[in-house]
Design a protein around this motif. Structure first.
Motif, PDB file in Angstrom:
ATOM      1  N   ALA B 370       0.505  -0.905   0.274  1.00 39.89           N
ATOM      2  CA  ALA B 370       0.074  -0.162   0.039  1.00 39.89           C
ATOM      3  C   ALA B 370       0.681   1.288   0.136  1.00 39.89           C
ATOM      4  O   ALA B 370       1.969   1.574   0.572  1.00 39.89           O
ATOM      5  CB  ALA B 370      -1.390  -0.116   0.907  1.00 39.89           C
ATOM      6  N   GLY B 371       0.985   1.955  -0.967  1.00 34.97           N
ATOM      7  CA  GLY B 371       1.484   3.385  -0.899  1.00 34.97           C
ATOM      8  C   GLY B 371       2.785   2.968  -1.365  1.00 34.97           C
ATOM      9  O   GLY B 371       3.950   4.425  -1.466  1.00 34.97           O
ATOM     10  N   ALA B 556      -6.422   7.810   3.330  1.00 35.09           N
ATOM     11  CA  ALA B 556      -7.591   7.746   2.733  1.00 35.09           C
ATOM     12  C   ALA B 556      -9.413   6.951   3.114  1.00 35.09           C
ATOM     13  O   ALA B 556      -9.351   6.100   3.759  1.00 35.09           O
ATOM     14  CB  ALA B 556      -7.179   7.532   1.218  1.00 35.09           C
ATOM     15  N   CYS B 574      -4.434  -2.351  -4.353  1.00 40.81           N
ATOM     16  CA  CYS B 574      -3.966  -1.464  -3.627  1.00 40.81           C
ATOM     17  C   CYS B 574      -4.894  -2.889  -2.578  1.00 40.81           C
ATOM     18  O   CYS B 574      -5.690  -2.483  -1.708  1.00 40.81           O
ATOM     19  CB  CYS B 574      -3.995  -0.044  -3.177  1.00 40.81           C
ATOM     20  SG  CYS B 574      -3.571   0.608  -1.395  1.00 40.81           S
ATOM     21  N   ALA B 576      -4.931  -2.059   0.729  1.00 40.76           N
ATOM     22  CA  ALA B 576      -5.299  -1.266   1.936  1.00 40.76           C
ATOM     23  C   ALA B 576      -7.098  -1.405   1.437  1.00 40.76           C
ATOM     24  O   ALA B 576      -7.900  -0.942   2.771  1.00 40.76           O
ATOM     25  CB  ALA B 576      -5.322  -0.229   2.064  1.00 40.76           C
ATOM     26  N   MET B 577      -6.997  -1.814   0.479  1.00 40.02           N
ATOM     27  CA  MET B 577      -8.605  -1.668  -0.222  1.00 40.02           C
ATOM     28  C   MET B 577      -9.392  -2.619  -0.219  1.00 40.02           C
ATOM     29  O   MET B 577      -8.722  -3.160  -0.757  1.00 40.02           O
ATOM     30  CB  MET B 577      -8.506  -0.460  -1.573  1.00 40.02           C
ATOM     31  CG  MET B 577      -7.848   0.832  -1.456  1.00 40.02           C
ATOM     32  SD  MET B 577      -8.353   1.583  -3.547  1.00 40.02           S
ATOM     33  CE  MET B 577      -9.604   2.611  -3.228  1.00 40.02           C
ATOM     34  N   VAL B 586     -11.878   2.112   2.327  1.00 41.26           N
ATOM     35  CA  VAL B 586      -9.950   1.514   2.712  1.00 41.26           C
ATOM     36  C   VAL B 586      -9.348   0.915   4.436  1.00 41.26           C
ATOM     37  O   VAL B 586     -10.091   1.577   5.025  1.00 41.26           O
ATOM     38  CB  VAL B 586      -9.770   2.787   2.340  1.00 41.26           C
ATOM     39  CG1 VAL B 586      -8.283   3.024   2.939  1.00 41.26           C
ATOM     40  CG2 VAL B 586      -9.185   3.644   0.970  1.00 41.26           C
ATOM     41  N   CYS B 591      -3.356   2.110   5.360  1.00 39.54           N
ATOM     42  CA  CYS B 591      -3.098   2.695   4.245  1.00 39.54           C
ATOM     43  C   CYS B 591      -2.441   4.051   4.720  1.00 39.54           C
ATOM     44  O   CYS B 591      -1.766   3.762   5.681  1.00 39.54           O
ATOM     45  CB  CYS B 591      -4.204   3.605   4.246  1.00 39.54           C
ATOM     46  SG  CYS B 591      -4.709   4.757   3.349  1.00 39.54           S
ATOM     47  N   ASN B 592      -1.256   3.935   3.568  1.00 35.97           N
ATOM     48  CA  ASN B 592       0.413   4.445   3.599  1.00 35.97           C
ATOM     49  C   ASN B 592       0.175   5.881   2.951  1.00 35.97           C
ATOM     50  O   ASN B 592       0.701   6.950   2.725  1.00 35.97           O
ATOM     51  CB  ASN B 592       1.217   3.601   2.867  1.00 35.97           C
ATOM     52  CG  ASN B 592       1.933   2.638   3.872  1.00 35.97           C
ATOM     53  OD1 ASN B 592       2.452   2.927   4.653  1.00 35.97           O
ATOM     54  ND2 ASN B 592       2.548   1.829   3.282  1.00 35.97           N
ATOM     55  N   GLY B 593      -1.058   6.525   2.870  1.00 35.72           N
ATOM     56  CA  GLY B 593      -2.092   7.842   2.962  1.00 35.72           C
ATOM     57  C   GLY B 593      -0.746   8.384   1.694  1.00 35.72           C
ATOM     58  O   GLY B 593      -0.462   9.711   1.503  1.00 35.72           O
ATOM     59  N   CYS B 594      -1.037   8.037   0.304  1.00 31.13           N
ATOM     60  CA  CYS B 594      -0.680   8.304  -1.040  1.00 31.13           C
ATOM     61  C   CYS B 594      -1.202   8.601  -2.024  1.00 31.13           C
ATOM     62  O   CYS B 594      -0.578  10.234  -2.916  1.00 31.13           O
ATOM     63  CB  CYS B 594       0.617   6.613  -1.452  1.00 31.13           C
ATOM     64  SG  CYS B 594      -1.573   6.153  -2.510  1.00 31.13           S
ATOM     65  N   MET B 595      -2.136   8.846  -1.680  1.00 33.63           N
ATOM     66  CA  MET B 595      -3.547  10.014  -2.058  1.00 33.63           C
ATOM     67  C   MET B 595      -3.951   9.448  -3.585  1.00 33.63           C
ATOM     68  O   MET B 595      -3.708  10.265  -4.111  1.00 33.63           O
ATOM     69  CB  MET B 595      -3.167  11.313  -1.841  1.00 33.63           C
ATOM     70  CG  MET B 595      -3.063  11.560  -0.263  1.00 33.63           C
ATOM     71  SD  MET B 595      -4.605  11.334   0.260  1.00 33.63           S
ATOM     72  CE  MET B 595      -4.426  10.059   1.859  1.00 33.63           C
ATOM     73  N   LEU B 596      -3.132   8.228  -3.945  1.00 25.06           N
ATOM     74  CA  LEU B 596      -2.581   8.193  -5.751  1.00 25.06           C
ATOM     75  C   LEU B 596      -4.647   7.422  -5.489  1.00 25.06           C
ATOM     76  O   LEU B 596      -5.346   8.216  -6.494  1.00 25.06           O
ATOM     77  CB  LEU B 596      -2.351   6.991  -5.338  1.00 25.06           C
ATOM     78  CG  LEU B 596      -2.570   5.971  -6.998  1.00 25.06           C
ATOM     79  CD1 LEU B 596      -1.515   7.377  -7.729  1.00 25.06           C
ATOM     80  CD2 LEU B 596      -0.790   4.976  -7.100  1.00 25.06           C
ATOM     81  N   CYS B 597      -5.376   6.490  -4.487  1.00 27.65           N
ATOM     82  CA  CYS B 597      -6.897   6.728  -4.820  1.00 27.65           C
ATOM     83  C   CYS B 597      -7.389   7.578  -5.320  1.00 27.65           C
ATOM     84  O   CYS B 597      -8.776   7.810  -6.685  1.00 27.65           O
ATOM     85  CB  CYS B 597      -7.345   5.626  -4.147  1.00 27.65           C
ATOM     86  SG  CYS B 597      -6.969   6.506  -2.747  1.00 27.65           S
TER      87      CYS B 597
HETATM   88  S1  SF4 Z   1      -4.291   6.941  -0.398  1.00 33.87           S
HETATM   89 FE1  SF4 Z   1      -5.527   5.483  -1.715  1.00 33.87          FE
HETATM   90  S2  SF4 Z   1      -3.665   4.375  -2.394  1.00 33.87           S
HETATM   91 FE2  SF4 Z   1      -2.028   5.424  -1.513  1.00 33.87          FE
HETATM   92  S3  SF4 Z   1      -2.390   3.688   0.565  1.00 33.87           S
HETATM   93 FE3  SF4 Z   1      -4.121   4.448   0.988  1.00 33.87          FE
HETATM   94  S4  SF4 Z   1      -5.843   3.280   0.012  1.00 33.87           S
HETATM   95 FE4  SF4 Z   1      -3.667   2.935  -0.877  1.00 33.87          FE
END
Ligand code: SF4
Ligand code: SF4
Lengths: 198, 611
Positions: B370-371, B556, B574, B576-577, B586, B591-597
């Motif tokens: 994740a992330g 997220a 991901c 985390a989802m 999520v 979740c590693n907080g990358c904010m891609l989703c």
């Molecule tokens: S922000 Fe979204 S894509 Fe990123 S780690 Fe969390 S759930 Fe996965």
């Protein structure tokens, strides 16, 4: 070292669950009892959320457990318990978690995990010595989800198949884990022993 | 307190990983120089040396690749330093060029090469048997089967190498590297100072006139080492009986347990070869004469088996030798497999098997974390090029991009091949090629590929996935990093200047979590021809947590408004989802907080971690 009965313990879980920490702790416990011990682990690519398998062998030279060779199967995740079942010898002991860590295909709704009933049924064709426990919940109750693994080790030590009991594990926790992790893990151990007997 | 591995505490017993035991053995021998390129299953050897290096009396380096690592260690041994070089089995292919000649030149200070072979391909692209390299080059070989032997053989191997000036191969396999067992320590005296280089061109400069006598000296050295093997305590005969077993490496452990299980330990004579090259011919001959059948138990290639057949033939023995005709030539052995081979040879029935059959279970393939920043790069590339490009991949975490839904790894050869093989594919077919390579792999052998591509005018879009570390093998530093677990990197190399310096003019750098910019850069570079480079730069989140001590402040969550279209899950995957009640969700712990989703679906929002 004394001539001991061979005991082969196969452990399985999901990468990141702390399977390897539990493996090493169990091996150190056996060593502290003066037993001949070897343990093994396979990781690498598997660490990225894949399956992690490890072994603790008492009285053996080999670090590996082949199909049908394990006296004890310790499954930190129920579906992985089922996947590893072929490693168990007929009549061996199973201690398994009941709480799933769904793989991606399941999280995405594309596949389904077998139910705990399915798993019970599959295990019962190999052995009737089975203990299921909710290791993550027990871990959380003790104070950290990963300590659920120690709870399972506690249950295993209390099940009477090893040449030592939970006190040996307790001593090993005190001797080997950093001070700030001890309280949680000692609590987990206690809850694990209780879960076995309930 | 210094690490126990460094202490002069003979008699202490510790439970050690095979790889840690090797470190201890080297310390007991008085190791002075250690070089490596990390690769599973060897990585914990250099990682341990590195971690304890602030208190150690040796020089340690992560070299950029295995060839360089062996050359640095080679120079050090010529200066009289006791040296060690570690790598995984395929790394020896990279180092093979200096290796073959080092065997001629020799190792005045001692030089041990650790090759960690991987029968069963637990984490490797093949399962080659590097005992064959030792025969090709002319190196003595030690093969441990326990943690204690891993320690003892590392120590004895280094001392033996120094005594004969012969580069030595310590050949392990995954099970040995990753087993744990009790190890009793010996003394660990402080090493002295290396003697320094003594000029002697006929010995150290392999021009043809000098090489010919060097080859003769190499052969003489191997004969002297054969004598050592004859008398080595690692080569021993146990038991008695007409049925003979010869085994080496971890197979020795399987044989011991198999004989014990079957209760046959007294009916069989076993020759263990822990010091397996050069073959102790007299010892083997005596053994062959003492039994009427021989089973050779060795994983992978029939190396010892063939040598014994030659020996028997030369000496006119008509003994039956079995090996690869009853045991497999691929994969790992286990105790039951070995026990059944022995039982068959003795005319006994095989071990009964349990017939439990299981339904097909959902797989649990490894996935990008994740992330992981690679997910951002791969998602953008798939969006821009879809199936129109051929994706040339390389060795690292990012190879996991091969799995659906990202599917951005179409072929792979070895470290650094994405650029060169990608260029070759484009030359041959004219197809559009996108080549992915990580930062560590780029420094390992991507640089030469870029030079080649520029010089030969290849048409390839190179994407350097710069996650600021060597993630796959356990987050080791590489020349590009700015921080490591034991301090700052004082000489960080800049990838962008490096590729420009190699003659690439079209270079862009983006953060792969910025999808708009990443896609725009891919579109722009995709529209051009020639060698173009996109650097997707963002640290691995696991490394960020460990080394920069930072975690993303946000996570997220999926808003109520989610329509259950599941684009996020189906296209990003991901871990985390997950799906819950017809909607996406999520797991905030993963979740590693990358904010891609958030950039993939408007129904996903950010919130403060823990809120
Ligand atoms: S922000 Fe979204 S894509 Fe990123 S780690 Fe969390 S759930 Fe996965
Ligand atoms: S370890 Fe780092 S680079 Fe590797 S998959 Fe995980 S996040 Fe990505």
């Amino acid at each position: 070292m004394p001539d001991t009965k061979k005991i082969r313990i196969f452990m399985t879980g999901v990468g990141g669950q702390g399977t390897l920490t539990a493996t090493t702790l169990l091996a150190k416990t056996a060593l502290s009892q003066g037993l001949t011990v070897t343990s093994g682990e396979i990781h690498g690519m598997a660490q990225r959320g894949g399956v992690v398998e490890s072994t603790v062998l008492i009285g053996c030279k080999s670090p590996k457990i082949g199909i049908g060779e394990a006296d004890i199967l310790l499954g930190f995740e129920p579906m992985e318990t089922m996947r590893a079942l072929p490693y168990l010898r007929q009549g061996g002991l199973v201690v398994s978690s009941t709480e799933y860590m769904p793989p991606l295909s399941v999280a995405m709704g594309k596949q389904e995990c077998p139910t705990i009933d399915d798993i019970r049924k599959a295990v019962s064709t190999c052995t009737d010595k089975v203990y299921f426990m909710a290791n993550q919940s027990i871990g959380l109750e003790a104070g950290a989800v990963q300590s659920g693994n120690i709870a399972m080790l506690g249950a295993l030590c209390a099940a009477g198949e090893l040449p030592f009991g939970p006190e040996a594990l307790e001593a090993a926790i005190k001797a080997n884990l950093p001070a700030k992790l001890q309280a949680v893990n000692l609590k987990a151990l206690e809850l694990g022993v209780k879960a076995l007997n309930s | 307190m210094a690490n126990p591995l460094l202490g002069d505490t003979p008699g202490d017993t510790h439970l050690l990983l095979g790889n840690e035991a090797i470190v201890r053995g080297a310390v007991e021998a008085g190791i002075q120089v250690v070089t490596c390129y990390p690769g599973t299953p060897s990585s914990e050897v250099p990682d341990t040396f590195y971690r304890i290096s602030p208190d150690g009396k040796y020089y340690f380096e992560y070299s950029v690749n295995e060839k360089v690592a062996l050359e640095v260690a080679g120079g050090a041994t010529l200066a009289g330093a006791m040296s060690m070089c570690t790598m995984k089995h395929v790394g020896v292919n990279v180092a093979a060029d200096p290796l073959m000649t080092l065997c001629y030149v020799g190792a005045p200070g001692g030089l041990m090469l650790l090759s960690a072979d991987d029968p069963g391909c637990h984490s490797s692209q093949n399962e080659q048997d590097n005992r064959i390299y030792a025969r090709l080059g002319g190196m003595p070989v030690l093969e441990p089967s326990s943690a204690q032997e891993a320690k003892d053989m590392a120590r004895d191997g280094l001392l033996l190498s120094k005594k004969h000036g012969a580069p030595l191969l310590l050949r392990t396999t995954t099970r040995v590297n990753h087993l744990r067992g009790p190890v009793e320590f010996g003394p660990a005296p402080a090493p002295g100072k290396p003697e320094g280089f003594k000029r002697n061109p006929p010995h150290f400069v392999p021009i043809p006139a000098f090489s010919r006598p060097m080859h003769v000296r190499l052969m003489e050295r191997m004969e002297a080492l054969r004598e050592e093997a004859e008398n080595s305590p690692y080569n021993k005969v146990t038991g008695s009986g007409e049925y003979g077993i010869v085994c080496s490496g971890i197979s020795r452990a399987y044989v011991a347990d198999a004989l014990d299980n079957a209760g046959l330990a007294d009916k069989v004579t076993v020759l263990e070869l822990g010091f397996s090259n050069p073959l102790p011919e007299n010892k083997c001959l005596d053994f062959l004469k003492s039994v009427d059948t021989v089973l050779v138990v060795e994983e992978l290639e029939p190396v010892v088996e063939n040598e014994l057949r030659v020996l028997a033939q030369k000496n006119g023995l008509s003994i039956e030798i079995k090996g690869k005709d009853v045991l497999p030539r691929n994969g790992e052995f286990d105790v039951t497999m070995v026990e059944n081979a022995i039982r068959e040879g003795l005319g006994e029935s095989p071990v009964p098997t349990c017939e439990c059959s299981l339904p097909e279970l959902p797989g649990r393939p490894p996935n990008l974390c994740a992330g992981c920043p690679h997910r951002g790069t791969y998602y953008a590339a798939r969006k821009v090029f879809g199936d129109d490009a051929v994706y040339s991949s390389d060795i690292g975490c990012y190879t996991l991009g091969l799995l659906p839904p990202l599917q951005t790894a179409d072929f792979l050869l070895c470290m650094g091949s994405s650029i060169s093989a990608g260029g070759g594919l484009a030359k041959a077919s004219g197809q559009k090629v996108v080549a992915f390579i990580g930062d560590s792999t780029f420094f390992h052998s991507g640089l030469t590929g870029v030079a080649n591509a520029v010089f030969n005018a290849h048409d390839v879009l190179i994407v350097i996935l710069d996650n600021r570390t060597t993630a796959m093998t356990g987050h080791q530093p590489n020349p590009g990093v700015d921080k490591t677990v034991i301090g700052d990197n004082d000489h960080p190399l800049d990838i962008e200047s490096a590729v420009r310096g190699l003659g690439v003019t079209e270079v862009r750098t983006v953060n792969p979590f910025n999808q708009r910019k990443t896609m725009a850069a891919l579109e722009e570079l995709g529209g051009m021809s020639g060698v173009r480079v996109l650097i997707a730069k963002e640290p691995c989140p696991l490394y960020t947590r460990r080394v920069y001590k930072k975690i993303a402040p946000q996570v997220a969550y999926v808003a109520e408004s989610c329509t259950g279209r599941f684009d996020c899950l189906d296209k990003l995957a991901c871990p985390a989802m997950y799906k819950e009640g017809g909607k996406a969700a999520v797991n905030p712990i993963l979740c590693n907080g990358c904010m891609l989703c958030l950039q993939v679906c408007g129904h996903i929002k950010a919130k403060k971690r823990g809120s």
